[in-house]
Design a protein around this motif. Structure first.
Motif, PDB file in Angstrom:
ATOM      1  N   GLN A  97      18.827  -4.756  28.132  1.00  0.00           N
ATOM      2  CA  GLN A  97      17.712  -5.643  27.934  1.00  0.00           C
ATOM      3  C   GLN A  97      16.998  -5.764  29.265  1.00  0.00           C
ATOM      4  O   GLN A  97      17.482  -5.290  30.354  1.00  0.00           O
ATOM      5  CB  GLN A  97      18.285  -6.963  27.915  1.00  0.00           C
ATOM      6  CG  GLN A  97      18.838  -7.087  26.187  1.00  0.00           C
ATOM      7  CD  GLN A  97      17.821  -7.276  25.253  1.00  0.00           C
ATOM      8  OE1 GLN A  97      17.166  -8.389  25.044  1.00  0.00           O
ATOM      9  NE2 GLN A  97      17.487  -6.022  24.559  1.00  0.00           N
ATOM     10  N   ARG A  98      15.742  -6.404  29.449  1.00  0.00           N
ATOM     11  CA  ARG A  98      15.174  -6.491  30.859  1.00  0.00           C
ATOM     12  C   ARG A  98      15.167  -7.962  31.199  1.00  0.00           C
ATOM     13  O   ARG A  98      14.824  -8.902  30.206  1.00  0.00           O
ATOM     14  CB  ARG A  98      13.758  -5.936  30.706  1.00  0.00           C
ATOM     15  CG  ARG A  98      13.894  -4.433  30.739  1.00  0.00           C
ATOM     16  CD  ARG A  98      12.675  -3.731  31.520  1.00  0.00           C
ATOM     17  NE  ARG A  98      12.750  -2.475  31.446  1.00  0.00           N
ATOM     18  CZ  ARG A  98      13.349  -1.967  32.652  1.00  0.00           C
ATOM     19  NH1 ARG A  98      13.993  -2.559  33.540  1.00  0.00           N
ATOM     20  NH2 ARG A  98      13.533  -0.445  32.552  1.00  0.00           N
ATOM     21  N   LEU A  99      15.538  -8.311  32.380  1.00  0.00           N
ATOM     22  CA  LEU A  99      15.488  -9.723  32.808  1.00  0.00           C
ATOM     23  C   LEU A  99      14.038  -9.854  33.711  1.00  0.00           C
ATOM     24  O   LEU A  99      13.702  -8.990  34.682  1.00  0.00           O
ATOM     25  CB  LEU A  99      16.543 -10.147  33.681  1.00  0.00           C
ATOM     26  CG  LEU A  99      18.052  -9.654  33.055  1.00  0.00           C
ATOM     27  CD1 LEU A  99      19.190  -9.879  34.226  1.00  0.00           C
ATOM     28  CD2 LEU A  99      18.210 -10.467  31.845  1.00  0.00           C
ATOM     29  N   PHE A 103       7.688 -15.809  32.349  1.00  0.00           N
ATOM     30  CA  PHE A 103       7.502 -15.856  30.926  1.00  0.00           C
ATOM     31  C   PHE A 103       6.042 -15.702  30.727  1.00  0.00           C
ATOM     32  O   PHE A 103       5.255 -16.206  31.370  1.00  0.00           O
ATOM     33  CB  PHE A 103       8.124 -17.074  30.328  1.00  0.00           C
ATOM     34  CG  PHE A 103       7.851 -16.973  28.747  1.00  0.00           C
ATOM     35  CD1 PHE A 103       8.462 -16.415  27.967  1.00  0.00           C
ATOM     36  CD2 PHE A 103       6.518 -17.773  28.325  1.00  0.00           C
ATOM     37  CE1 PHE A 103       8.432 -16.395  26.509  1.00  0.00           C
ATOM     38  CE2 PHE A 103       6.458 -17.804  26.795  1.00  0.00           C
ATOM     39  CZ  PHE A 103       7.243 -17.251  25.865  1.00  0.00           C
ATOM     40  N   PRO A 104       5.324 -15.001  29.933  1.00  0.00           N
ATOM     41  CA  PRO A 104       5.872 -14.020  28.910  1.00  0.00           C
ATOM     42  C   PRO A 104       6.502 -12.675  29.234  1.00  0.00           C
ATOM     43  O   PRO A 104       5.514 -11.706  28.889  1.00  0.00           O
ATOM     44  CB  PRO A 104       4.975 -13.905  27.788  1.00  0.00           C
ATOM     45  CG  PRO A 104       3.681 -14.059  28.612  1.00  0.00           C
ATOM     46  CD  PRO A 104       4.092 -15.186  29.522  1.00  0.00           C
ATOM     47  N   CYS A 105       7.433 -12.306  29.764  1.00  0.00           N
ATOM     48  CA  CYS A 105       8.141 -11.165  30.345  1.00  0.00           C
ATOM     49  C   CYS A 105       7.055 -10.403  31.169  1.00  0.00           C
ATOM     50  O   CYS A 105       6.661  -9.419  30.930  1.00  0.00           O
ATOM     51  CB  CYS A 105       8.549 -10.553  29.073  1.00  0.00           C
ATOM     52  SG  CYS A 105       9.869 -11.058  28.478  1.00  0.00           S
ATOM     53  N   THR A 106       6.639 -10.904  32.205  1.00  0.00           N
ATOM     54  CA  THR A 106       5.478 -10.445  33.185  1.00  0.00           C
ATOM     55  C   THR A 106       6.394 -10.382  34.582  1.00  0.00           C
ATOM     56  O   THR A 106       7.182 -11.111  34.704  1.00  0.00           O
ATOM     57  CB  THR A 106       4.415 -10.880  33.298  1.00  0.00           C
ATOM     58  OG1 THR A 106       4.443 -12.249  33.600  1.00  0.00           O
ATOM     59  CG2 THR A 106       3.518 -10.802  31.676  1.00  0.00           C
ATOM     60  N   GLY A 107       5.846  -9.712  35.632  1.00  0.00           N
ATOM     61  CA  GLY A 107       6.134  -9.995  37.061  1.00  0.00           C
ATOM     62  C   GLY A 107       7.346  -8.955  37.230  1.00  0.00           C
ATOM     63  O   GLY A 107       7.570  -7.731  36.363  1.00  0.00           O
ATOM     64  N   ALA A 108       8.062  -8.999  38.304  1.00  0.00           N
ATOM     65  CA  ALA A 108       9.213  -8.234  38.417  1.00  0.00           C
ATOM     66  C   ALA A 108      10.226  -8.141  37.321  1.00  0.00           C
ATOM     67  O   ALA A 108      10.536  -9.360  36.756  1.00  0.00           O
ATOM     68  CB  ALA A 108       9.899  -8.684  39.905  1.00  0.00           C
ATOM     69  N   SER A 125      13.120 -15.684  35.018  1.00  0.00           N
ATOM     70  CA  SER A 125      13.072 -16.886  34.131  1.00  0.00           C
ATOM     71  C   SER A 125      12.725 -16.300  32.693  1.00  0.00           C
ATOM     72  O   SER A 125      12.928 -17.359  31.479  1.00  0.00           O
ATOM     73  CB  SER A 125      12.005 -17.933  34.333  1.00  0.00           C
ATOM     74  OG  SER A 125      10.713 -17.120  34.352  1.00  0.00           O
ATOM     75  N   ALA A 126      12.853 -15.100  32.403  1.00  0.00           N
ATOM     76  CA  ALA A 126      12.495 -14.581  30.807  1.00  0.00           C
ATOM     77  C   ALA A 126      13.404 -13.403  30.491  1.00  0.00           C
ATOM     78  O   ALA A 126      13.922 -12.755  31.414  1.00  0.00           O
ATOM     79  CB  ALA A 126      11.212 -14.234  30.768  1.00  0.00           C
ATOM     80  N   VAL A 127      13.810 -13.159  29.149  1.00  0.00           N
ATOM     81  CA  VAL A 127      14.500 -12.289  28.920  1.00  0.00           C
ATOM     82  C   VAL A 127      13.678 -11.391  27.881  1.00  0.00           C
ATOM     83  O   VAL A 127      13.102 -11.782  26.869  1.00  0.00           O
ATOM     84  CB  VAL A 127      15.808 -12.550  28.130  1.00  0.00           C
ATOM     85  CG1 VAL A 127      16.758 -11.441  27.591  1.00  0.00           C
ATOM     86  CG2 VAL A 127      16.647 -13.290  29.255  1.00  0.00           C
TER      87      VAL A 127
END
Length: 129
Positions: A97-99, A103-108, A125-127
């Motif tokens: 999975q990616r951490l 949100f919504p799954c952007t950035g580093a 902050s997102a998975v």
């Protein structure tokens, strides 16, 4: 003024006052099974509390503080932590999975392999997959 009328006039303002005092994190949240929904946090003791087939994140480093667990997130899906940022994670699944930073799954982002743990993460902050 009767007691019944007085009670009716003060019940709504009192409820609004109490609602304003409640911390945001205390509001029950939806399970992380839906896109864009957060998982409800729970106090945890560490990696051993992470259920099978779940990716777990903790508010504190070294698997301390509140814990939220997520089901495997499929391609194109994103879930967020109900306590906004997390500092450690354990992937108790058979799927990488990616951490994500935002949100919504952007950035580093950082990959977490199946059955592996990261004890110190820079506030994510997102998975997502």
């Amino acid at each position: 003024m009767t007691t019944r009328r007085l009670a009716a006039r003060t019940a709504v303002p009192a409820a609004l006052f109490l609602a304003a005092l409640a911390p945001v994190g205390a509001v029950p949240s939806a399970h992380a099974d839906s896109v864009g929904k957060s998982a409800a946090p729970a106090a945890a003791k560490g990696i051993g509390d992470c259920p099978s087939a779940r990716l777990c994140v903790w508010a504190g480093e070294s698997f301390t503080g509140l814990m939220t667990s997520f089901r495997v997130t499929g391609p194109g899906r994103c879930q967020f932590s109900s306590f906004h940022t997390y500092r450690s994670a354990y992937n108790n699944t058979s799927t990488g999975q990616r951490l994500w930073q935002y949100f919504p799954c952007t950035g580093a982002n950082r990959f977490i392999a199946p059955d592996s743990a990261i004890s110190r993460i820079d506030a994510l902050s997102a998975v997502g997959a």
